[in-house]
Design a protein around this motif. Structure first.
Motif, PDB file in Angstrom:
ATOM      1  N   ASP A  56       0.766  -1.346   0.042  1.00 43.82           N
ATOM      2  CA  ASP A  56      -0.209  -0.003   0.071  1.00 43.82           C
ATOM      3  C   ASP A  56       0.853   1.403   0.006  1.00 43.82           C
ATOM      4  O   ASP A  56       0.557   2.186  -0.731  1.00 43.82           O
ATOM      5  CB  ASP A  56      -0.925   0.149   1.269  1.00 43.82           C
ATOM      6  N   ALA A  57       1.918   1.218   0.827  1.00 42.42           N
ATOM      7  CA  ALA A  57       2.764   2.283   0.836  1.00 42.42           C
ATOM      8  C   ALA A  57       3.572   2.413  -0.321  1.00 42.42           C
ATOM      9  O   ALA A  57       3.552   3.678  -0.980  1.00 42.42           O
ATOM     10  CB  ALA A  57       3.847   2.171   2.034  1.00 42.42           C
ATOM     11  N   PHE A  60       0.653   4.144  -3.073  1.00 47.86           N
ATOM     12  CA  PHE A  60       0.561   5.468  -2.536  1.00 47.86           C
ATOM     13  C   PHE A  60       1.766   6.143  -3.325  1.00 47.86           C
ATOM     14  O   PHE A  60       1.664   7.422  -3.865  1.00 47.86           O
ATOM     15  CB  PHE A  60       0.414   5.787  -1.113  1.00 47.86           C
ATOM     16  N   ASP A  61       3.115   5.637  -2.937  1.00 49.21           N
ATOM     17  CA  ASP A  61       3.920   6.822  -3.385  1.00 49.21           C
ATOM     18  C   ASP A  61       4.307   6.757  -4.927  1.00 49.21           C
ATOM     19  O   ASP A  61       4.550   7.584  -5.476  1.00 49.21           O
ATOM     20  CB  ASP A  61       5.434   6.476  -2.742  1.00 49.21           C
ATOM     21  N   ARG A  64       1.453   9.145  -5.937  1.00 48.87           N
ATOM     22  CA  ARG A  64       1.592  10.306  -5.435  1.00 48.87           C
ATOM     23  C   ARG A  64       2.858  11.168  -6.289  1.00 48.87           C
ATOM     24  O   ARG A  64       2.841  12.323  -6.953  1.00 48.87           O
ATOM     25  CB  ARG A  64       2.196  10.534  -3.935  1.00 48.87           C
ATOM     26  N   THR A 113      -6.116   2.523  -6.380  1.00 46.15           N
ATOM     27  CA  THR A 113      -6.616   3.455  -5.115  1.00 46.15           C
ATOM     28  C   THR A 113      -7.395   2.517  -4.280  1.00 46.15           C
ATOM     29  O   THR A 113      -7.441   3.277  -3.115  1.00 46.15           O
ATOM     30  CB  THR A 113      -7.233   4.603  -5.910  1.00 46.15           C
ATOM     31  N   LEU A 116      -5.821   2.258  -0.957  1.00 47.81           N
ATOM     32  CA  LEU A 116      -5.431   3.265   0.051  1.00 47.81           C
ATOM     33  C   LEU A 116      -6.417   3.827   0.906  1.00 47.81           C
ATOM     34  O   LEU A 116      -7.491   3.642   0.884  1.00 47.81           O
ATOM     35  CB  LEU A 116      -5.071   4.477  -1.000  1.00 47.81           C
ATOM     36  N   SER A 117      -5.795   4.479   2.070  1.00 47.35           N
ATOM     37  CA  SER A 117      -6.755   5.001   3.150  1.00 47.35           C
ATOM     38  C   SER A 117      -7.193   6.267   2.739  1.00 47.35           C
ATOM     39  O   SER A 117      -6.993   6.682   1.732  1.00 47.35           O
ATOM     40  CB  SER A 117      -5.756   5.120   4.231  1.00 47.35           C
ATOM     41  N   ASP A 119      -6.952   9.010   4.035  1.00 48.09           N
ATOM     42  CA  ASP A 119      -6.173  10.296   4.033  1.00 48.09           C
ATOM     43  C   ASP A 119      -5.327  10.289   2.842  1.00 48.09           C
ATOM     44  O   ASP A 119      -4.960  11.394   2.272  1.00 48.09           O
ATOM     45  CB  ASP A 119      -5.342  10.157   5.429  1.00 48.09           C
ATOM     46  N   GLN A 120      -5.126   9.221   2.447  1.00 50.27           N
ATOM     47  CA  GLN A 120      -3.784   9.242   1.208  1.00 50.27           C
ATOM     48  C   GLN A 120      -4.808   9.455   0.019  1.00 50.27           C
ATOM     49  O   GLN A 120      -4.481  10.267  -0.854  1.00 50.27           O
ATOM     50  CB  GLN A 120      -3.659   7.593   1.058  1.00 50.27           C
ATOM     51  N   GLU A 123      -5.178  13.115  -0.240  1.00 48.42           N
ATOM     52  CA  GLU A 123      -3.932  13.946  -0.651  1.00 48.42           C
ATOM     53  C   GLU A 123      -3.778  13.730  -2.050  1.00 48.42           C
ATOM     54  O   GLU A 123      -3.674  14.748  -2.834  1.00 48.42           O
ATOM     55  CB  GLU A 123      -2.657  13.084   0.080  1.00 48.42           C
ATOM     56  N   LEU A 124      -3.982  12.618  -2.749  1.00 51.06           N
ATOM     57  CA  LEU A 124      -4.030  12.297  -4.146  1.00 51.06           C
ATOM     58  C   LEU A 124      -5.048  13.267  -4.816  1.00 51.06           C
ATOM     59  O   LEU A 124      -4.673  13.828  -5.993  1.00 51.06           O
ATOM     60  CB  LEU A 124      -3.831  10.962  -4.335  1.00 51.06           C
TER      61      LEU A 124
END
Length: 198
Positions: A56-57, A60-61, A64, A113, A116-117, A119-120, A123-124
């Motif tokens: 997941d990390a 996200f990166d 992003r 997606t 993802l959480s 919050d993530q 942000e995106l």
């Protein structure tokens, strides 16, 4: 004792993200494993986990970084003093140029997606909204009446993004049209069509 950050940390991180995006694009988010990603990256799983604690990390990166690169490129290409028609053409060209060699990252953005959480995702979406706003503010200058009778600015803007975002499905280098030629086609379709939208 915590491991200190290497001098080339960011370079290695970018390389890992590129390899991970390729694995996710080929195998899908569910089937791809950290072991697959470590193998493709030619690093140990321990080193991969040093950079990213989970898939997941990584997802996200990847998204992003892809969006931040796109936002920076579009901002650099924008010419606020140009006519809106010229400005839109420049923006479309830059998006399609930024998508060059980024098919894997784009697939992760479109399909990853759900992992993802909130919050993530927030942000995106904030980055996406800023990119879209740059286009919609240009399109409304071309046809200021778009939102006069009903809210049509966003559907027109997202139609343009549909033409750009799905180009990876069919575009092939060396094909019938170049990337710049397709950028001009997509822009012309919007420029000519948006004048008739009421």
């Amino acid at each position: 004792m915590a491991r200190t950050r290497a001098i080339d940390f960011e370079e290695k991180q970018r390389s890992l993200l590129s390899s991970a995006a390729a694995v996710f694009a080929e195998m899908g988010m569910e089937k791809a494993s950290m072991a697959h990603i470590a193998s493709r990256s030619n690093v140990s799983k321990a080193l991969l986990y040093h950079y990213y604690p989970s898939k997941d990390a990584l997802i996200f990166d990847i998204i992003r970084n892809h969006l931040e690169d796109l936002e920076a490129a579009v901002a650099a290409a924008d010419e606020p003093t140009a006519t809106p028609e010229v400005r839109l053409r420049l923006l479309v060209r830059q998006v399609l140029e930024n998508y060059r060699d980024a098919d894997n990252e784009h697939k992760v953005q479109l399909n990853g997606t759900s992992a993802l959480s909130q919050d993530q995702l927030d942000e995106l979406r904030a980055i996406e909204r800023r990119i879209v706003k740059r286009f919609s503010s240009t399109i409304i200058e071309i046809n200021p009446d778009l939102n006069a009778n009903k809210p049509l600015l966003m559907p027109v803007t997202m139609s343009l993004f549909g033409m750009m975002n799905w180009v990876y499905m069919w575009f092939r280098p060396g094909g019938q049209v170049s990337r710049d030629e397709y950028a001009d086609i997509a822009t012309t379709l919007i420029l000519e069509g948006v004048k008739a939208v009421r």
